[in-house]
Design a protein around this motif. Structure first.
Motif: not given
Length: 232
Positions: A78-81, A167-169, A174-176
């Motif tokens: 899961s993504l988190y900040t 710029g790499e992610r 990138r999808k969200s």
């Protein structure tokens, strides 16, 4: 390492920088820089996880590189900040103890220390930042322990911030996509300023695109576009 910044006067930081910005003191409400200078102290404001502001000057913490404000990392898929997490971790450190900052002899970065020790080293120890190339051995050892213990950003996957700025992610990022968190606005006077989530007035400001306001993913981008920090 982040792009070099203009820090005129950074090497002249011979006075003790005593944190005045507890959570109850917000941007625009801190004592004036002149008054603080006369008292021998300057407020420290947190911009991101490895960047602080003293008066009108912006400085990087020596030896470390933290995730950018708009950066997200993965934990258990899961993504988190993680960038915001690092910035609030630094603000918490500065808010709970007196802190002094001094410039490095070999550059314009600063080292900030408090009762618990070197703040940059503490951030690496807790997994909120990584050691820069050429950092002292203590930073590299702290990073090794944090990585082995899966602390902070090491508990999942992340793009090193030096590559994130290029710029790499993560594929998940990138999808969200989400809006960038640095708010840049043009005041009625024409002054171009930017705010970050650790600023007390952050939630009260909404950039007006028609007036030249916009969002940025990093504080470096905001400065490169000609915006500056509100003075302490």
């Amino acid at each position: 390492m982040k792009p070099s910044r203009s820090r005129a006067g950074a090497r002249a930081l011979g006075i003790v920088l005593l944190t005045l910005l507890s959570p109850g003191i917000v941007a625009g409400q801190a004592p004036s820089a002149a008054r603080q200078a006369s008292e021998g102290k300057i407020a420290i404001r947190v911009i991101d996880g490895d960047t602080v502001q003293t008066g009108s000057e912006v400085h990087e913490l020596a030896g470390i590189d933290a995730p950018e404000l708009g950066q997200r990392c993965l934990n258990n898929g899961s993504l988190y900040t993680c960038g915001l997490e690092a910035s609030f971790a630094l603000r918490k450190m500065i808010g709970i103890m007196p802190v002094s900052c001094t410039s490095r002899r070999d550059g314009d970065d600063v080292e900030c220390t408090g009762d618990a020790g070197n703040l940059g080293l503490l951030l690496v120890q807790q997994g909120f930042a990584v050691a820069r190339p050429g950092a002292p051995p203590a930073y590299l050892e702290a990073q090794r322990v944090a990585k082995d213990s899966k602390l902070g950003i090491w508990r999942g996957d992340f793009v090193p911030s030096v590559r994130w700025r290029e710029g790499e992610r993560l594929e998940a990022e990138r999808k969200s996509p989400v809006p960038c968190p640095v708010k840049a606005a043009v005041e009625q006077s024409g002054r171009r300023v930017y705010l970050v989530p650790t600023d007390g007035v952050y939630d009260k400001v909404a950039p007006d695109p028609e007036a030249g306001g916009r969002l940025f993913c990093t504080d470096e981008e905001a400065r490169a576009a000609g915006f500056e920090r509100p003075a302490s």
